[in-house]
Design a protein around this motif. Structure first.
Motif, PDB file in Angstrom:
ATOM      1  N   GLY A   1     -16.146 -41.694 -85.689  1.00  0.00           N
ATOM      2  CA  GLY A   1     -17.022 -41.709 -86.859  1.00  0.00           C
ATOM      3  C   GLY A   1     -16.500 -42.587 -87.977  1.00  0.00           C
ATOM      4  O   GLY A   1     -17.016 -42.551 -89.086  1.00  0.00           O
TER       5      GLY A   1
ATOM      6  N   GLY B   1     -16.550 -45.852 -88.340  1.00  0.00           N
ATOM      7  CA  GLY B   1     -17.216 -47.122 -88.613  1.00  0.00           C
ATOM      8  C   GLY B   1     -16.480 -48.298 -88.004  1.00  0.00           C
ATOM      9  O   GLY B   1     -16.894 -49.440 -88.157  1.00  0.00           O
TER      10      GLY B   1
ATOM     11  N   ASP C   1     -28.819 -53.450 -90.275  1.00  0.00           N
ATOM     12  CA  ASP C   1     -28.769 -52.270 -91.131  1.00  0.00           C
ATOM     13  C   ASP C   1     -30.085 -51.492 -91.071  1.00  0.00           C
ATOM     14  O   ASP C   1     -30.106 -50.286 -91.267  1.00  0.00           O
ATOM     15  CB  ASP C   1     -28.477 -52.677 -92.581  1.00  0.00           C
ATOM     16  CG  ASP C   1     -26.975 -52.834 -92.814  1.00  0.00           C
ATOM     17  OD1 ASP C   1     -26.205 -52.122 -92.150  1.00  0.00           O
ATOM     18  OD2 ASP C   1     -26.581 -53.653 -93.642  1.00  0.00           O
TER      19      ASP C   1
ATOM     20  N   GLY D   1     -35.995 -42.844 -85.503  1.00  0.00           N
ATOM     21  CA  GLY D   1     -34.605 -43.044 -85.899  1.00  0.00           C
ATOM     22  C   GLY D   1     -33.863 -41.761 -85.616  1.00  0.00           C
ATOM     23  O   GLY D   1     -34.445 -40.682 -85.728  1.00  0.00           O
ATOM     24  N   CYS D   2     -32.595 -41.845 -85.230  1.00  0.00           N
ATOM     25  CA  CYS D   2     -31.885 -40.571 -85.058  1.00  0.00           C
ATOM     26  C   CYS D   2     -30.501 -40.611 -85.655  1.00  0.00           C
ATOM     27  O   CYS D   2     -29.753 -41.569 -85.507  1.00  0.00           O
ATOM     28  CB  CYS D   2     -31.847 -40.109 -83.613  1.00  0.00           C
ATOM     29  SG  CYS D   2     -31.627 -41.384 -82.434  1.00  0.00           S
ATOM     30  N   GLY D   3     -30.172 -39.535 -86.339  1.00  0.00           N
ATOM     31  CA  GLY D   3     -28.880 -39.367 -86.983  1.00  0.00           C
ATOM     32  C   GLY D   3     -28.135 -38.219 -86.321  1.00  0.00           C
ATOM     33  O   GLY D   3     -28.635 -37.102 -86.262  1.00  0.00           O
ATOM     34  N   PHE D   4     -26.941 -38.527 -85.805  1.00  0.00           N
ATOM     35  CA  PHE D   4     -26.126 -37.508 -85.135  1.00  0.00           C
ATOM     36  C   PHE D   4     -24.994 -37.056 -86.061  1.00  0.00           C
ATOM     37  O   PHE D   4     -24.296 -37.895 -86.634  1.00  0.00           O
ATOM     38  CB  PHE D   4     -25.483 -38.082 -83.866  1.00  0.00           C
ATOM     39  CG  PHE D   4     -26.472 -38.459 -82.798  1.00  0.00           C
ATOM     40  CD1 PHE D   4     -26.805 -37.547 -81.812  1.00  0.00           C
ATOM     41  CD2 PHE D   4     -27.089 -39.699 -82.801  1.00  0.00           C
ATOM     42  CE1 PHE D   4     -27.723 -37.881 -80.819  1.00  0.00           C
ATOM     43  CE2 PHE D   4     -28.012 -40.045 -81.813  1.00  0.00           C
ATOM     44  CZ  PHE D   4     -28.330 -39.133 -80.818  1.00  0.00           C
ATOM     45  N   ILE D   5     -24.821 -35.754 -86.180  1.00  0.00           N
ATOM     46  CA  ILE D   5     -23.628 -35.211 -86.831  1.00  0.00           C
ATOM     47  C   ILE D   5     -22.896 -34.419 -85.751  1.00  0.00           C
ATOM     48  O   ILE D   5     -23.437 -33.456 -85.201  1.00  0.00           O
ATOM     49  CB  ILE D   5     -23.999 -34.299 -88.013  1.00  0.00           C
ATOM     50  CG1 ILE D   5     -24.733 -35.112 -89.091  1.00  0.00           C
ATOM     51  CG2 ILE D   5     -22.736 -33.646 -88.598  1.00  0.00           C
ATOM     52  CD1 ILE D   5     -25.289 -34.275 -90.220  1.00  0.00           C
TER      53      ILE D   5
ATOM     54  N   ALA E   1     -33.468 -46.917 -84.557  1.00  0.00           N
ATOM     55  CA  ALA E   1     -32.438 -46.851 -85.601  1.00  0.00           C
ATOM     56  C   ALA E   1     -31.584 -45.623 -85.353  1.00  0.00           C
ATOM     57  O   ALA E   1     -32.068 -44.625 -84.825  1.00  0.00           O
ATOM     58  CB  ALA E   1     -33.080 -46.777 -86.989  1.00  0.00           C
ATOM     59  N   GLY E   2     -30.316 -45.709 -85.724  1.00  0.00           N
ATOM     60  CA  GLY E   2     -29.448 -44.565 -85.485  1.00  0.00           C
ATOM     61  C   GLY E   2     -28.253 -44.543 -86.408  1.00  0.00           C
ATOM     62  O   GLY E   2     -27.949 -45.521 -87.102  1.00  0.00           O
ATOM     63  N   ASP E   3     -27.596 -43.392 -86.429  1.00  0.00           N
ATOM     64  CA  ASP E   3     -26.402 -43.220 -87.243  1.00  0.00           C
ATOM     65  C   ASP E   3     -25.570 -42.104 -86.624  1.00  0.00           C
ATOM     66  O   ASP E   3     -26.114 -41.132 -86.110  1.00  0.00           O
ATOM     67  CB  ASP E   3     -26.782 -42.839 -88.677  1.00  0.00           C
ATOM     68  CG  ASP E   3     -25.567 -42.536 -89.540  1.00  0.00           C
ATOM     69  OD1 ASP E   3     -24.736 -43.449 -89.707  1.00  0.00           O
ATOM     70  OD2 ASP E   3     -25.441 -41.403 -90.031  1.00  0.00           O
ATOM     71  N   THR E   4     -24.254 -42.265 -86.653  1.00  0.00           N
ATOM     72  CA  THR E   4     -23.367 -41.250 -86.087  1.00  0.00           C
ATOM     73  C   THR E   4     -22.293 -40.872 -87.091  1.00  0.00           C
ATOM     74  O   THR E   4     -21.581 -41.729 -87.598  1.00  0.00           O
ATOM     75  CB  THR E   4     -22.665 -41.797 -84.825  1.00  0.00           C
ATOM     76  OG1 THR E   4     -23.654 -42.306 -83.937  1.00  0.00           O
ATOM     77  CG2 THR E   4     -21.895 -40.691 -84.117  1.00  0.00           C
ATOM     78  N   LYS E   5     -22.193 -39.590 -87.377  1.00  0.00           N
ATOM     79  CA  LYS E   5     -21.100 -39.094 -88.209  1.00  0.00           C
ATOM     80  C   LYS E   5     -20.308 -38.074 -87.399  1.00  0.00           C
ATOM     81  O   LYS E   5     -20.886 -37.323 -86.597  1.00  0.00           O
ATOM     82  CB  LYS E   5     -21.645 -38.413 -89.470  1.00  0.00           C
ATOM     83  CG  LYS E   5     -22.353 -39.353 -90.443  1.00  0.00           C
ATOM     84  CD  LYS E   5     -21.393 -40.308 -91.104  1.00  0.00           C
ATOM     85  CE  LYS E   5     -21.995 -41.168 -92.193  1.00  0.00           C
ATOM     86  NZ  LYS E   5     -23.277 -41.802 -91.924  1.00  0.00           N
ATOM     87  N   VAL E   6     -18.999 -38.059 -87.612  1.00  0.00           N
ATOM     88  CA  VAL E   6     -18.151 -37.060 -86.959  1.00  0.00           C
ATOM     89  C   VAL E   6     -17.467 -36.238 -88.050  1.00  0.00           C
ATOM     90  O   VAL E   6     -16.945 -36.812 -89.014  1.00  0.00           O
ATOM     91  CB  VAL E   6     -17.090 -37.723 -86.063  1.00  0.00           C
ATOM     92  CG1 VAL E   6     -16.194 -36.666 -85.420  1.00  0.00           C
ATOM     93  CG2 VAL E   6     -17.758 -38.573 -84.984  1.00  0.00           C
TER      94      VAL E   6
ATOM     95  N   ASN F   1     -30.773 -35.319 -86.413  1.00  0.00           N
ATOM     96  CA  ASN F   1     -31.978 -35.543 -87.204  1.00  0.00           C
ATOM     97  C   ASN F   1     -32.804 -36.636 -86.532  1.00  0.00           C
ATOM     98  O   ASN F   1     -32.249 -37.647 -86.088  1.00  0.00           O
ATOM     99  CB  ASN F   1     -31.626 -35.990 -88.630  1.00  0.00           C
ATOM    100  CG  ASN F   1     -32.868 -36.364 -89.423  1.00  0.00           C
ATOM    101  OD1 ASN F   1     -33.428 -37.441 -89.258  1.00  0.00           O
ATOM    102  ND2 ASN F   1     -33.321 -35.458 -90.273  1.00  0.00           N
TER     103      ASN F   1
END
Lengths: 335, 335
Positions: B10, B12, B38, B91-95, B125-130, B142
Motif C-alpha cells: 500500500g 505507492g 490518475d 471504479g473500485c477502491g480496496f482497503i 479506475a481503482g485504488d488500493t490501501k493497506v 468500495n
C-alpha cells in the motif's frame, strides 16, 4: 440523536435515514443529492469525462492542516485535475467504526462540504456503512469523482518528451512529514502542517493558457520519487532532477535529516508535478506563482532520452544519483 | 511475490505497482484501465448519466452464492439499474488488512471481473490501501459506477402513484438469511444461498418495452420493508402488501420462523422492486418471468392514496398490519 455512531446507524433503517438527513444532507445539500435516489442523475454534454476513485484511511483523522474529510475531497479533486479535468461531482462512501463520535463525523462532513464548495464541486452520491468496534479504525472514506476534460487537452503520464521541463507547484514532503510528526511522538517540536489543498483552481488557471502541457500528476503516496518514476516508465524517458532546485521547507529538511528520510519520498497532498515543453515552462511557472497554491513553484528537472525509464538526480555535490521507485513499506496510512 | 498482503503493497511504490499489475490489471484488463492515469478518460454522448457509490464490508468475505467482490459489483450495478440506467463503468477502491492472503484477493478480483463482464461493465479506475493488522477486518471494497439513462426513462422513488402495482422480481430474504446462517453458527442445517446477482440484464429486458414504469429500487439493507417505506415516504403514498403473495422460499421462512425474524426485513442482493401502472404490470410480470433472475417474480401489493407515507400489509389472517421502517440494529455487515 445519540452522541456516538451505533450499528443501527448502518442498518439501512430509521437511524440511517436520520444520520443522512442530519449530517450529510445538512452539509452537502444540493438539488441532486437531496433527491435520495439509488443513483445521482447528471446531465452531461458530449465529450470526455474523467472518472476516478480513492480511499482514505489516514491516521490521525484530524491533523495539522486538515482532516480525513478535507483530504478525501482534495485527493479525488486533484486526481481529476491531474487529468486536465474540471472536477464537477463527487460520491463518497463512509465506513465508520461503531462508537465513533457523531460530533467528529459532523466536523468531517462540514470540512468536506467546505472544501468541495471551494472548488465548485457537488457531492451528489453517498453511502454509509458501520462496522463493529475493532473491525475498522475510526473512519475510512472513499471518494469517487467525475470531471469534464475540455477539448484540446491531452494530458497523460505517457506524454513526457525529451526536452521537456519538470515543474513542481511548491515545497515537497510537507504532508508526509507532518503526519509522521503527529503520529510518532518523536518529541521533535516543529511547526509543519500538511499541504492538503484542492488544486483544480491552480491547474485551471494554467491549462487554458497552456493547453499543450504534457503531463500532470499529484505526487501523493511514494512522493515525487514514485510519481516521476511512473512517468519516466510510462513515457519511456529519463527524468533528471536538480537537487539544488528542489523546494523543501527548512523545517521539513531538518526533520527528514534527523530521521534519515528524504522529502523526495514523502507524500504531498497539495502539489502537482507538471511536465511541459521547455519553451512554455517559464510562462507556466510565472502563472503558477500568481496562485495561492503555487507561490513556491519551481522548475526542478528536465526530461532526457536516456537512460530510459529512469529518474536521476544531479546532487548538490555535482554527482549523479539514481532515484529509485520506493520499494519498502513507507509510513503506512499517510492518506 | 509474497503470499500475503504487506504494508509495502500500500506504499505507492514498487510492490503497489506489482500488485496492480499481477492482480487487478490481469483480471480487469481493458483499454481504459491499463493506461494507468490518475483518472479514467471516458467518451460520452450528451444525455443523462447515473452515478452511484457503495461500500461493502460483508463478513464472511466468501459466502454461499458469492463473495465480497461479486457483491461489490452487483450492488453498484443494481443501483444503476434501479435508476433505469445501462451500467457502463465501475471504479473500485480496496482497503485491505495487512496479512490478507493474496490468493484470496485474486479470487475476489477474478469474481469481480467475471461479474462485470457478465453485465458488459468495465472496471476502469481503482485504488488500493493497506492498513495494519487489526485496523480493518480483512477487506472492504468500495465500488462507484456510471451508467447511461436512455431517453424517455423517468424512474424515481418519488413517482409511485395510487393505482400502481408493486412487483418483486423473486423470493425475498435469501441473502440476509444465508449470511445469518453462515455467521451465527446456529446449528441449523439449511441449503440457503445468497441471491447475489447483477440485475441490469433483467431491468434492461423490461425497460425498452415498458418505459413508463414509475419506480425501481433494490431492497438491500433493511429489506423490502425499508425500501417500500422509503418509496411511500418519497412519493407521499400508501403501499399495501398482500402477505399471501410474498414469494418466500420455504427454508428461508423456516429459518426466519425459528429465529423470530421476518423475510420482509432481510437483505436481498439480487432482487428489484418495480412499481408500475396497473395496466402494464401484468405485461411486466410476464416479461420478468422469462429472465433467469426473474422467474419467481410476483405482484405483491398496490399503491393507495392514504394513509400516506405508510406501508401496510394485509396479513394471511385477513387483518391489516403496519410495516414500519426498521429501527433497531439489524444484522450488521450484511453487505
Amino acid at each position: 440523536m445519540s452522541d456516538i455512531i451505533t450499528l443501527a446507524h448502518g442498518s439501512g433503517g430509521k437511524l440511517t435515514h436520520d444520520l443522512i438527513r442530519d449530517i450529510f444532507i445538512k452539509h452537502f445539500s444540493n438539488d441532486i443529492l437531496t433527491r435520495a435516489e439509488d443513483s445521482a442523475v447528471l446531465d452531461v454534454e458530449a465529450g470526455r469525462l474523467a472518472f476516478t476513485t480513492d480511499s482514505f484511511v489516514i491516521t490521525p483523522v484530524f491533523f495539522k492542516g486538515g482532516d480525513i474529510g478535507k483530504l478525501a475531497v482534495c485527493g479525488t479533486v486533484n486526481d481529476l485535475a491531474a487529468s486536465g479535468a474540471r472536477p464537477l461531482y463527487l460520491g463518497c462512501g463512509f465506513i465508520i467504526e461503531e462508537a465513533f463520535p457523531i460530533r467528529q463525523l459532523e466536523e468531517i462532513a462540514a470540512s468536506m462540504a467546505e472544501t468541495a464548495a471551494g472548488c465548485g464541486v457537488k457531492i451528489v452520491a453517498g453511502d454509509t456503512k458501520v462496522v463493529q468496534r475493532g473491525a475498522a479504525d475510526k473512519i475510512f472514506i472513499n471518494t469517487s469523482g467525475i470531471g469534464i476534460i475540455p477539448e484540446g487537452i491531452n494530458i497523460s503520464a505517457s506524454n513526457a518528451k525529451p526536452g521537456d521541463s519538470v515543474i513542481i507547484t511548491g515545497t515537497i514532503g510537507d504532508h508526509g512529514c507532518s503526519i509522521l510528526l503527529e503520529r510518532e511522538m518523536l518529541g521533535i517540536k516543529a511547526d509543519i502542517k500538511s499541504d492538503c489543498a484542492a488544486l483544480s483552481g491552480l491547474t485551471g488557471s494554467v491549462l487554458p493558457l497552456y493547453p499543450r502541457l504534457h503531463v500532470m500528476r499529484d505526487p501523493t503516496r511514494g512522493g515525487v520519487a514514485a510519481a516521476l518514476n511512473e512517468i519516466a516508465s510510462q513515457s519511456g524517458v529519463c527524468i533528471r532532477l536538480y537537487e539544488n532546485a528542489l523546494p523543501v521547507r527548512e523545517d521539513v529538511m531538518g526533520v527528514c535529516g534527523l530521521l534519515g528520510m528524504e522529502p523526495l519520498y514523502m507524500a504531498n497532498e497539495g502539489k502537482m508535478l507538471i511536465i511541459a515543453p521547455a519553451d512554455i515552462s517559464r510562462g507556466i511557472l510565472d502563472r503558477l506563482k500568481k496562485h495561492e497554491h503555487g507561490k513556491d513553484s519551481a522548475i526542478i528537472g528536465e526530461v532526457l532520452e536516456a537512460p530510459s525509464k529512469r529518474v536521476l538526480m544531479t546532487t548538490l555535490a555535482g554527482g549523479d544519483r539514481i532515484i529509485e521507485m520506493p520499494s519498502g513499506d513507507q509510513l503506512p496510512r499517510i492518506c
